[in-house]
Design a protein around this motif. Structure first.
Motif, PDB file in Angstrom:
ATOM      1  N   GLN A  76       0.885  -1.167   0.000  1.00 26.14           N
ATOM      2  CA  GLN A  76       0.000   0.000   0.000  1.00 26.14           C
ATOM      3  C   GLN A  76       0.924   1.219   0.000  1.00 26.14           C
ATOM      4  N   GLY A  77       1.059   1.834  -1.171  1.00 28.84           N
ATOM      5  CA  GLY A  77       2.009   2.932  -1.305  1.00 28.84           C
ATOM      6  C   GLY A  77       3.417   2.424  -1.096  1.00 28.84           C
ATOM      7  N   GLU A  78       4.109   2.993  -0.117  1.00 20.95           N
ATOM      8  CA  GLU A  78       5.481   2.584   0.204  1.00 20.95           C
ATOM      9  C   GLU A  78       5.540   1.564   1.348  1.00 20.95           C
ATOM     10  N   ARG A  79       4.393   1.136   1.823  1.00 23.14           N
ATOM     11  CA  ARG A  79       4.321   0.184   2.938  1.00 23.14           C
ATOM     12  C   ARG A  79       4.140  -1.227   2.412  1.00 23.14           C
ATOM     13  N   PHE A  80       4.749  -2.182   3.098  1.00 20.80           N
ATOM     14  CA  PHE A  80       4.629  -3.594   2.752  1.00 20.80           C
ATOM     15  C   PHE A  80       4.192  -4.385   3.976  1.00 20.80           C
ATOM     16  N   SER A  81       3.497  -5.487   3.718  1.00 21.58           N
ATOM     17  CA  SER A  81       3.082  -6.378   4.792  1.00 21.58           C
ATOM     18  C   SER A  81       3.112  -7.805   4.262  1.00 21.58           C
ATOM     19  N   LEU A  82       3.459  -8.745   5.106  1.00 23.05           N
ATOM     20  CA  LEU A  82       3.443 -10.155   4.743  1.00 23.05           C
ATOM     21  C   LEU A  82       2.288 -10.815   5.475  1.00 23.05           C
ATOM     22  N   ILE A  83       1.406 -11.444   4.713  1.00 22.46           N
ATOM     23  CA  ILE A  83       0.278 -12.168   5.282  1.00 22.46           C
ATOM     24  C   ILE A  83       0.472 -13.646   4.947  1.00 22.46           C
ATOM     25  N   SER A  84       0.561 -14.490   5.947  1.00 25.23           N
ATOM     26  CA  SER A  84       0.720 -15.931   5.749  1.00 25.23           C
ATOM     27  C   SER A  84      -0.578 -16.618   6.143  1.00 25.23           C
ATOM     28  N   VAL A  85      -1.137 -17.378   5.190  1.00 25.09           N
ATOM     29  CA  VAL A  85      -2.450 -17.999   5.377  1.00 25.09           C
ATOM     30  C   VAL A  85      -2.323 -19.503   5.181  1.00 25.09           C
ATOM     31  N   PHE A  86      -2.856 -20.268   6.136  1.00 24.58           N
ATOM     32  CA  PHE A  86      -2.864 -21.716   5.993  1.00 24.58           C
ATOM     33  C   PHE A  86      -3.725 -22.124   4.805  1.00 24.58           C
ATOM     34  N   ASP A  87      -3.366 -23.236   4.200  1.00 29.24           N
ATOM     35  CA  ASP A  87      -4.114 -23.783   3.077  1.00 29.24           C
ATOM     36  C   ASP A  87      -5.573 -24.016   3.469  1.00 29.24           C
ATOM     37  N   CYS A  88      -6.478 -23.591   2.589  1.00 29.54           N
ATOM     38  CA  CYS A  88      -7.903 -23.835   2.777  1.00 29.54           C
ATOM     39  C   CYS A  88      -8.585 -23.706   1.414  1.00 29.54           C
ATOM     40  N   PRO A  89      -9.774 -24.258   1.251  1.00 28.66           N
ATOM     41  CA  PRO A  89     -10.462 -24.169  -0.040  1.00 28.66           C
ATOM     42  C   PRO A  89     -10.679 -22.727  -0.504  1.00 28.66           C
ATOM     43  N   GLU A  90     -10.940 -21.824   0.439  1.00 32.66           N
ATOM     44  CA  GLU A  90     -11.201 -20.429   0.067  1.00 32.66           C
ATOM     45  C   GLU A  90      -9.975 -19.764  -0.554  1.00 32.66           C
ATOM     46  N   VAL A  91      -8.802 -20.002   0.014  1.00 29.12           N
ATOM     47  CA  VAL A  91      -7.600 -19.366  -0.532  1.00 29.12           C
ATOM     48  C   VAL A  91      -7.247 -19.964  -1.891  1.00 29.12           C
ATOM     49  N   ARG A  92      -7.438 -21.261  -2.069  1.00 28.05           N
ATOM     50  CA  ARG A  92      -7.173 -21.872  -3.379  1.00 28.05           C
ATOM     51  C   ARG A  92      -8.133 -21.326  -4.427  1.00 28.05           C
ATOM     52  N   GLN A  93      -9.398 -21.146  -4.077  1.00 28.28           N
ATOM     53  CA  GLN A  93     -10.377 -20.588  -5.011  1.00 28.28           C
ATOM     54  C   GLN A  93     -10.035 -19.135  -5.335  1.00 28.28           C
ATOM     55  N   PHE A  94      -9.616 -18.377  -4.330  1.00 28.65           N
ATOM     56  CA  PHE A  94      -9.224 -16.985  -4.520  1.00 28.65           C
ATOM     57  C   PHE A  94      -8.073 -16.881  -5.523  1.00 28.65           C
ATOM     58  N   LEU A  95      -7.058 -17.723  -5.355  1.00 24.95           N
ATOM     59  CA  LEU A  95      -5.915 -17.711  -6.274  1.00 24.95           C
ATOM     60  C   LEU A  95      -6.347 -18.012  -7.703  1.00 24.95           C
ATOM     61  N   GLU A  96      -7.249 -18.964  -7.836  1.00 23.27           N
ATOM     62  CA  GLU A  96      -7.758 -19.320  -9.169  1.00 23.27           C
ATOM     63  C   GLU A  96      -8.588 -18.181  -9.763  1.00 23.27           C
TER      64      GLU A  96
END
Length: 83
Positions: free
Chosen positions: A54-74
C-alpha cells in the motif's frame, strides 16, 4: 515503556480479504511453502505467503491452506511460486 502490539504468526483468509478491502494490493507472486512446524495439523499442508503493498508500505500475510484461498488464487489468476 510503550506497549508492544503482539501479532499472530499466521493470518486467516478473512484477514487477507480485509486488508485487500482497505486498499492493499498483492505483489506477485504468491509464495507457497510447506508448513514450517505444526503440532496440531499435518506437516504436508501448505502455507500461502502474500506480500501486500500500500504505497510505500509492505506487509506479509501468511495464510494456511484452505479451499477459500485456493479458489481466490484461481479466481484472481495470481502467479504462484511453489519452489
Amino acid at each position: 515503556m510503550g506497549q508492544q502490539k503482539l501479532t499472530r504468526a499466521y493470518s486467516s483468509y478473512t484477514y487477507l480479504t480485509t486488508m485487500l478491502g482497505r486498499g492493499w494490493q498483492i505483489e506477485s507472486p504468491v509464495y507457497v511453502r510447506p508448513r514450517w512446524r505444526s503440532r496440531t495439523r499435518p506437516k504436508q499442508e501448505d502455507t500461502y505467503h502474500f506480500v501486500l503493498r500500500q504505497g510505500e508500505r509492505f506487509s506479509l500475510i501468511s495464510v494456511f491452506d484452505c479451499p477459500e484461498v485456493r479458489q481466490f488464487l484461481e479466481d484472481e489468476a495470481l502467479d504462484v511460486d511453489r519452489r
